[in-house]
Write an enzyme that holds these catalytic residues in place. Structure first.
Site, PDB file in Angstrom:
ATOM      1  N   ASP A  10     119.798  93.990  -5.529  1.00 41.87           N
ATOM      2  CA  ASP A  10     118.769  94.156  -6.460  1.00 41.87           C
ATOM      3  C   ASP A  10     119.347  94.643  -7.749  1.00 41.87           C
ATOM      4  O   ASP A  10     120.304  95.673  -7.880  1.00 41.87           O
ATOM      5  CB  ASP A  10     117.712  95.564  -5.917  1.00 41.87           C
ATOM      6  N   ASP A 129     104.187  91.402  -0.255  1.00 39.93           N
ATOM      7  CA  ASP A 129     104.381  92.944  -0.383  1.00 39.93           C
ATOM      8  C   ASP A 129     103.191  93.398   0.043  1.00 39.93           C
ATOM      9  O   ASP A 129     102.145  93.660  -0.471  1.00 39.93           O
ATOM     10  CB  ASP A 129     104.679  93.182  -1.742  1.00 39.93           C
TER      11      ASP A 129
END
EC number: 5.3.1.16
Length: 244
Positions: A10, A129
């Site tokens: 990330d 998500d």
């Protein structure tokens, strides 16, 4: 087929970080994104899950850096974060990555998303998500800041449009080392023919073994982030565990 493991890189301002529950400001930094990705490749990764968090949160992008990282890797890359229009999708695909994940775009711009699924097929996966609130499965968009509707309704729509793959994250688990939501993964895999990739909450080799029991139901892979960076286990140990 053994479970595919995708170590996560990330990226915030060129650095590899991990967030807790996807919240901006909760970063722990782990050095350069390129070094992190090359390290996972060296340790035996066949895939890397590369995320532009700046783009996901709408505060800039690391586009050039991500292209450089993909270019220097010999393994497949799944690219994610802020891919929500023709320009950002073209730039992502131009890096040479194996596939991209659409997140917010699938919720906010369903017509565009359907067109991209039709045009790019296997190169486009959709990130789901999920936040479970009062027993209801809600989708979250824009770096998890907004409500994106009911999971099961959106899944049905994407399936009818031919989505080739889903990356499923339980938002309450991500970056917490709290264990994956196996019930959610099995639930999604049970409602679609498309393969599912698990994301969020992996804290131990036993968690990976548990996800690996779902491969027969359509769970194809697992993204692993914080547990690797926090030293809970090594990637070679993880690869061995899911192949046992």
């Amino acid at each position: 087929m053994p479970l595919i493991l995708l170590p996560a890189v990330d990226v915030v301002e060129g650095r590899a970080v991990r967030l807790v529950q996807g919240k901006a400001g909760s970063e722990t930094e782990y050095g350069s994104a390129l070094d992190a990705a090359l390290g996972w490749q060296r340790d035996g990764a066949e895939w890397i899950h590369l995320v532009d968090l700046d783009a996901a949160f709408g505060r800039g992008s690391n586009r050039e850096l991500l292209a450089e990282v993909v270019g220097k890797l010999d393994v497949a890359v799944e690219l994610s974060g802020g891919i929500r229009d023709d320009d950002s999708l073209a730039a992502a695909l131009a890096t040479g990555c194996a596939r991209v994940n659409l997140g917010t775009a699938a919720l906010e711009n369903p017509q565009w998303c359907a067109r991209m699924i039709a045009e790019h097929g296997e190169k486009v996966a959709v990130g789901l998500d999920v936040q479970i609130v009062g027993g209801k499965h809600r989708l979250r968009g824009r770096g998890w800041e907004t409500d994106g509707g009911d999971l099961w309704e959106v899944l049905q729509r994407l399936d009818s449009e031919g989505c080739s793959r889903y990356v499923v994250t339980d938002v309450t688990k991500d970056g917490t080392l709290a264990g994956p939501n196996l019930e959610l993964l099995a639930g999604v895999a049970g409602r679609t023919e498309a393969p599912v990739i698990a994301s969020g909450g992996v804290s131990s080799l036993d968690d990976l073994r548990a996800i690996a029991t779902l491969t027969g139901q359509g769970v194809e892979g697992a993204i692993v982030g914080k547990a690797l960076y926090a030293g809970r286990f090594t990637l070679p140990q993880a690869l061995t565990a899911v192949r046992e």
